[in-house]
Design an enzyme around this catalytic site. Structure first.
Site, PDB file in Angstrom:
ATOM      1  N   GLY A 162      34.278  34.039  44.267  1.00 28.50           N
ATOM      2  CA  GLY A 162      34.631  33.756  42.884  1.00 28.50           C
ATOM      3  C   GLY A 162      36.109  33.467  42.722  1.00 28.50           C
ATOM      4  N   GLY A 165      37.876  36.809  43.350  1.00 24.28           N
ATOM      5  CA  GLY A 165      37.701  37.353  44.688  1.00 24.28           C
ATOM      6  C   GLY A 165      36.263  37.170  45.126  1.00 24.28           C
ATOM      7  CB  ILE A 167      30.438  37.639  44.162  1.00 24.64           C
ATOM      8  CG1 ILE A 167      31.450  36.831  43.352  1.00 24.64           C
ATOM      9  CG2 ILE A 167      29.441  38.356  43.258  1.00 24.64           C
ATOM     10  CD1 ILE A 167      32.290  37.622  42.413  1.00 24.64           C
ATOM     11  CE  LYS A 186      33.239  38.749  38.508  1.00 27.25           C
ATOM     12  NZ  LYS A 186      33.384  38.041  37.211  1.00 27.25           N
ATOM     13  CG  ASP A 290      29.091  26.398  29.388  1.00 21.85           C
ATOM     14  OD1 ASP A 290      28.395  25.418  29.061  1.00 21.85           O
ATOM     15  OD2 ASP A 290      29.505  26.586  30.542  1.00 21.85           O
TER      16      ASP A 290
END
Length: 461
Positions: A162, A165, A167, A186, A290
């Site tokens: 990600g 960092g 996942i 995460k 979104d």
């Protein structure tokens, strides 16, 4: 009387003399003589008596010519600077990422910094000078969410890289050693700076503020008392809705307990759950920004969970959306494409696109229109045609979401009521079928999204 100019005149001297004659009295002419060209001014005064108005008029002619010329010159210079700045701004806008299929998102409608942060929410201010002091400051705010690191399995399955960092998927032990819980971690990269750490902690606190909702991905806890920092989320192992729709195109009945046959009635079932999640955000004066199949996770019983809450987090924490936040163009409402403030009615437009995605089993919207031409297409009041697998009732719902005017679109509650009414008479036997399989690279080019965003991950909140 005739005036003779036997020598070449100095224009600037005449200009200063004219000002003295115009604004001064006759008694002050000697002062003007001292300030200007004494030899020239003396000759002029010897040839002109104080009662001779013709001489004064001729002197004032220089003032009438020079001053307007200076003013016009200054005006032209300012006009040139303004035009240069305008042209430079237009060029910068044309070079923005929006021309590549994604758009920068404008600030949210009517929200200020204070209005977007409800009472009771605690956010760590960026006043510390080191990561260690920042973590100490946040310890109290996140105390109830801390998960002991020994409760997390050391076996980590990497599922995505990600923006913050890596996942991972792992097991969390909750007291019953025989039934550990599958979770997603995460992890914040260890090289993160102070600003990234503060942003990571803010996202955890945002989940804490939202609380629990069955149609939102849940926060299970965090590990922030030391490095590395972890955000612990529930694992929806079946994946995202878009991948599920693509799998429904294959000759697969079930997989891992999840049925891959989708009917019209089930589309309404999933749609109602998404609306519940968006209504939950609206009640907290937020919007999603979104709504799309790629931002919805699906469980074995077709429970839908809305994810991708990055825009909602920015509105809540900053009162506006950052200028670097980009969203694929084909899911945006016209007002968003026109760079007007975002709002909940934009989510309603996107929900109509979501219905199209589901009824076509994951087809890209506006397949015949390039992403960069979508605004011109909508400005001509054109919308997508009814897919062959879509009933007139469902297409009517889509068209109501795609009305150009925001005020003409239905509210979330009205849309939810219409979905429930349509679901009562919807076909629950006929399975939706699309023979063509999806090539992700081709889909990404037509839809105006990156291929990396299509893989199942928790890369965004």
């Amino acid at each position: 009387m005739q005036i003779h100019f036997s020598e070449q005149l100095n224009p600037w001297g005449l200009f200063s003399s004219a000002l003295c004659i115009l604004w001064g009295s006759s008694a002050e002419l000697d002062c003007c003589v001292a300030m200007g060209d004494e030899r020239r001014m003396t000759r002029m005064l010897l040839e002109c008596s104080l009662s001779d108005k013709l001489c004064i008029v001729q002197e004032q002619q220089y003032e009438i010519i020079i001053i307007p010329t200076l003013l016009v010159g200054i005006f032209l210079i300012l006009l040139g600077v303004i035009l240069w700045l305008f042209i430079r701004e237009q060029r910068e806008q044309q070079q923005s990422p929006g021309l590549r299929g994604v758009a920068h998102v404008p600030a949210s409608r009517g929200l200020s910094w204070e209005a977007a942060r409800p009472e009771g929410s605690v956010f760590v201010p960026l006043k510390e000078t080191s990561v260690e002091s920042l973590l100490r400051t946040s310890t109290h705010a996140l105390a109830k969410l801390q998960v002991p690191r020994e409760h997390l399995s050391e076996v980590l399955e990497q599922i995505h890289n990600g923006s913050f960092g890596t996942i991972y998927r792992t097991k969390m032990y909750t007291g019953d050693p025989d039934e550990p819980k599958s979770v997603v971690l995460k992890a914040l990269k260890e090289t993160a700076g102070l600003q990234e750490v503060q942003e990571f902690l803010g996202q955890i606190q945002f989940y804490q503020y939202l609380g629990k909702h069955k149609n939102l991905v849940q926060l299970e806890g965090c590990c922030t008392e030391g490095l590395p920092l972890y955000m612990v989320l529930e694992d929806v192992a079946q994946g995202d809705l878009l991948s599920f729709l693509w799998t429904c195109r294959r000759d697969v009945m079930t997989m891992d307990g999840l049925p891959y046959d989708l009917t019209e009635k089930q589309i309404y079932h999933i749609g109602k759950q998404v609306l519940l999640a968006v209504e939950f955000l609206q009640d907290k004066h937020l919007f999603h920004g979104d709504v799309a199949a790629r931002n919805i996770l699906i469980q074995c019983d077709l429970t839908a969970k809305l994810c991708g809450l990055g825009l909602a987090y920015e509105v809540h924490s900053r009162g506006a959306i950052s200028s670097t936040r980009i969203v694929p163009l084909k899911w945006l409402a016209p007002e968003r494409l026109l760079l007007r403030p975002a709002g909940i009615k934009g989510d309603i437009w996107s929900f109509g696109i979501l219905l199209y995605e589901m009824v076509t089993l994951g087809a890209p919207p506006y397949p015949e229109i390039p992403p960069t031409s979508i605004l011109q297409h909508l400005q001509r009041r054109k919308i997508m045609k009814r897919p062959s697998s879509c009933t007139h009732t469902m297409y009517g719902l889509m068209k109501s979401c795609w009305r150009w005017s925001e005020d003409s679109r239905p509210s979330l509650r009205e849309l939810h009521s219409r979905l429930e009414t349509a679901a009562r008479t919807a076909n629950d036997k006929a399975v939706l079928q699309v023979p063509e399989l999806v090539v992700p690279e081709l889909y990404a080019a037509v839809a105006g999204v990156s291929v990396e965003s299509l893989s199942y991950s928790y890369s965004i909140l």
